[in-house]
Design an enzyme around this catalytic site. Structure first.
Site, PDB file in Angstrom:
ATOM      1  N   ARG A 150      -3.558  30.712  -3.402  1.00 59.94           N
ATOM      2  CA  ARG A 150      -3.340  32.144  -3.234  1.00 59.94           C
ATOM      3  C   ARG A 150      -4.707  32.825  -3.373  1.00 59.94           C
ATOM      4  NH1 ARG A 150       0.660  30.287  -6.858  1.00 59.94           N
ATOM      5  NH2 ARG A 150       2.804  30.515  -6.094  1.00 59.94           N
ATOM      6  N   LYS A 173       0.855  31.340 -10.753  1.00 54.69           N
ATOM      7  CA  LYS A 173       1.752  32.335 -11.310  1.00 54.69           C
ATOM      8  C   LYS A 173       2.387  31.831 -12.604  1.00 54.69           C
ATOM      9  CE  LYS A 173       3.044  34.696  -7.003  1.00 54.69           C
ATOM     10  NZ  LYS A 173       4.172  35.060  -6.107  1.00 54.69           N
ATOM     11  N   HIS A 241      -3.304  35.786   3.049  1.00 58.82           N
ATOM     12  CA  HIS A 241      -2.169  34.996   2.558  1.00 58.82           C
ATOM     13  C   HIS A 241      -1.610  34.090   3.649  1.00 58.82           C
ATOM     14  CE1 HIS A 241       0.787  34.004  -0.447  1.00 58.82           C
ATOM     15  NE2 HIS A 241       1.771  34.236   0.412  1.00 58.82           N
ATOM     16  N   ARG A 244      -2.710  30.451   3.488  1.00 60.90           N
ATOM     17  CA  ARG A 244      -1.922  29.568   2.624  1.00 60.90           C
ATOM     18  C   ARG A 244      -0.642  29.122   3.339  1.00 60.90           C
ATOM     19  NH1 ARG A 244      -0.158  28.474  -2.913  1.00 60.90           N
ATOM     20  NH2 ARG A 244       1.977  29.208  -3.255  1.00 60.90           N
ATOM     21  N   HIS A 267       4.832  25.981  -6.417  1.00 61.74           N
ATOM     22  CA  HIS A 267       6.112  26.674  -6.444  1.00 61.74           C
ATOM     23  C   HIS A 267       6.953  26.192  -7.616  1.00 61.74           C
ATOM     24  CE1 HIS A 267       5.988  27.671  -1.852  1.00 61.74           C
ATOM     25  NE2 HIS A 267       5.358  28.568  -2.583  1.00 61.74           N
ATOM     26  N   TYR A 276       9.237  26.845   4.611  1.00 61.88           N
ATOM     27  CA  TYR A 276       8.340  26.296   5.619  1.00 61.88           C
ATOM     28  C   TYR A 276       9.062  25.384   6.600  1.00 61.88           C
ATOM     29  CZ  TYR A 276       4.826  28.387   2.725  1.00 61.88           C
ATOM     30  OH  TYR A 276       4.100  29.311   2.011  1.00 61.88           O
TER      31      TYR A 276
END
Length: 297
Positions: A150, A173, A241, A244, A267, A276
């Site tokens: 990211r 994150k 973004h 990515r 994730h 995806y």
């Protein structure tokens, strides 16, 4: 002075003075050679005297050869830089000739291809006010596409992450950490930037610095990419973004499994990664339509 002397000086300026990529040097050198062939110019004074209408004639001839709008815009960037360089060599203001590029139609949203990403990185480096800033932006873009980071993750790296190894520990994150592999081209881009950066890259300080030495902001990267995509005629969806997303889509298309992709992207759930499979479905549908005999009836 001869045409060869002019081209050699231009090549040295691009490769040594501006530290442009070999791809950019070849493209800009070819554009300069075509201009000199068409005009018969063999010295800096005559080259520095060229103005917008002169470049417009050159571009018109190239368009007659079938050059696309996006390629014409790239060629114009090269020619304006060549004339600006000549002006700097003759003691004049190095402002390039004033000439707007062709209008580019907005295309439908589409994935960013590896070639487009390379062109974006080259254009951003070319437009940078200083060579080290161009190297910095290239390294950030390569981290997002080559390692799936990211933008916030790339800009959170510290001086302690130098020198780059074959893997990199990233904090994503929620403070979740993961290990991502670094391709040789990504490591080379980071190393090149670190060698050129005029500020000390302390272990506890930000790896990527702004022009005044502070931490590089996301907005600066976003603005640089926005300018590049306009020149290349890419859709508005071609954002930092999206690099990515392209990383993930291209890996999935090459056969990567979802679990591995989940780890690489950081994730928390597999559901976030499964998006995806929908992105890649468009490619699968095209393949089906082209190959299935019932589609050809």
């Amino acid at each position: 002075m001869s045409k060869a002397d002019l081209l050699e000086a231009w090549q040295n300026h691009l490769a040594d003075g501006r530290r442009r990529s070999p791809h950019t040097v070849r493209a800009y050198l070819a554009a300069a050679n075509r201009l000199l062939e068409a005009t018969g110019i063999v010295d800096f004074d005559a080259l520095a005297a060229l103005e917008g209408p002169d470049l417009r004639r050159q571009l018109a001839a190239r368009r007659a050869d079938g050059l696309s709008n996006a390629s014409t815009a790239r060629e114009l960037s090269a020619l304006k830089g060549f004339v600006a360089f000549a002006r700097s060599q003759t003691g004049r203001d190095d402002t390039p000739p004033r000439l707007r590029g062709p209008r580019l139609k907005k295309g439908l949203p589409r994935p960013i291809t590896p070639d487009d990403i390379s062109n974006i990185a080259d254009l951003i480096a070319d437009d940078a006010s200083e060579a080290w800033i161009g190297s910095r932006d290239r390294a950030v873009l390569y981290l997002m596409y080559g390692a799936g980071l990211r933008i916030a993750e790339a800009l959170s790296l510290k001086g302690s992450d130098l020198p780059p190894g074959e893997t990199l520990q990233v904090t994503g994150k929620g403070g979740k950490q993961r290990i991502v592999p670094l391709l040789p081209i990504v490591r080379a881009a980071i190393t090149d930037y670190a060698a050129k950066c005029p500020y000390p890259l302390d272990n506890d300080g930000p790896l990527f610095r702004g022009a005044k030495g502070g931490a590089l902001s996301q907005g600066m990267v976003q603005k640089a990419m926005a300018r590049a995509r306009v020149v290349l005629g890419l859709p508005s969806t071609a954002t930092p973004h999206a690099l990515r997303h392209s990383f993930a889509t291209h890996l999935l298309g090459a056969g990567a499994d979802l679990r591995s992709l989940q780890e690489l992207l950081g994730h928390a759930s597999l559901g976030s990664t499964q998006i995806y499979t929908k992105v890649d479905a468009a490619t699968l549908l095209d393949t089906y339509r082209n190959a299935h005999p019932r589609e050809k009836d």
